[in-house]
Design an enzyme around this catalytic site. Sequence first.
Site, short mmCIF file in Angstrom:
data_model
loop_
_atom_site.label_atom_id
_atom_site.label_comp_id
_atom_site.label_asym_id
_atom_site.label_seq_id
_atom_site.Cartn_x
_atom_site.Cartn_y
_atom_site.Cartn_z
N CYS A 43 0.84 -1.21 0.00
CA CYS A 43 0.00 0.00 0.00
C CYS A 43 0.88 1.26 0.00
O CYS A 43 1.72 1.44 0.87
CB CYS A 43 -0.91 -0.02 1.23
SG CYS A 43 -1.79 1.53 1.47
N GLY B 125 -15.11 5.84 -6.92
CA GLY B 125 -13.87 6.27 -7.57
C GLY B 125 -12.65 6.16 -6.68
O GLY B 125 -11.65 6.83 -6.91
N HIS C 149 -8.68 7.74 3.01
CA HIS C 149 -8.06 9.07 3.03
C HIS C 149 -9.12 10.12 2.78
O HIS C 149 -10.12 9.86 2.10
CB HIS C 149 -6.94 9.17 2.00
CG HIS C 149 -7.34 8.72 0.62
ND1 HIS C 149 -7.41 7.37 0.29
CD2 HIS C 149 -7.72 9.40 -0.46
CE1 HIS C 149 -7.81 7.28 -0.96
NE2 HIS C 149 -8.01 8.48 -1.45
P1 5GP Z 1 -8.84 8.17 -4.43
O1 5GP Z 1 -9.26 8.14 -5.87
O2 5GP Z 1 -8.38 6.80 -3.96
O3 5GP Z 1 -9.83 8.80 -3.52
O4 5GP Z 1 -7.60 9.14 -4.38
C1 5GP Z 1 -6.27 8.72 -4.41
C2 5GP Z 1 -5.45 9.97 -4.55
O5 5GP Z 1 -4.12 9.67 -4.20
C3 5GP Z 1 -5.43 10.52 -5.98
O6 5GP Z 1 -5.92 11.87 -5.96
C4 5GP Z 1 -3.96 10.45 -6.38
O7 5GP Z 1 -3.55 11.57 -7.13
C5 5GP Z 1 -3.25 10.39 -5.03
N1 5GP Z 1 -2.01 9.64 -5.03
C6 5GP Z 1 -1.81 8.40 -5.56
N2 5GP Z 1 -0.54 8.01 -5.35
C7 5GP Z 1 0.06 9.00 -4.66
C8 5GP Z 1 1.39 9.18 -4.15
O8 5GP Z 1 2.27 8.33 -4.29
N3 5GP Z 1 1.64 10.34 -3.49
C9 5GP Z 1 0.70 11.30 -3.32
N4 5GP Z 1 1.06 12.41 -2.65
N5 5GP Z 1 -0.56 11.17 -3.79
C10 5GP Z 1 -0.87 10.05 -4.45
ZN ZN Z 2 -2.32 1.22 3.67
#
Ligand code: 5GP
Ligand code: ZN
Length: 109
Positions: free
Chosen positions: A4, A92, A99
Amino acid sequence: MDNCIFCKIAKGIINSKKYYEDDDFFIIADISPKAKKHYLMIPKVHYKLIADQTQNDNLVLAKMIAKIPVLQHELGLDGGYRIIINQGENGGQEVPHLHVHVLGGEKLN
Ligand code: 5GP
Ligand code: ZN
């Protein structure tokens, strides 16, 4: 969780600037910002869904939300912000570690 990305950032295996950190959660900037300011608030404990929360996870989530107005000025969120929690495939959610997105720094659509 070994694979993760947010657990790796939590443990410092992957380096990412932390804008805030305590025993329960930390704040980083989203790597692909959808607004002038786009933060992710991430609990240190790995779980995917609000539906999976323990009682303590639930308390930590409440603490995270309550911390936003405390840090609002410091994070450049004066004028307001938007809080988003994507849940599951239809929501999504790309990263299966809960988070909270916090967006602001400009007037959002
Ligand atoms: P979700 O779609 O799961 O709600 O959002 C995941 C978010 O994590 C996305 O906005 C993506 O840009 C961000 N994200 C994914 N990988 C990384 C990473 O390695 N570092 C950071 N700072 N953000 C990440
Ligand atoms: Zn995790």
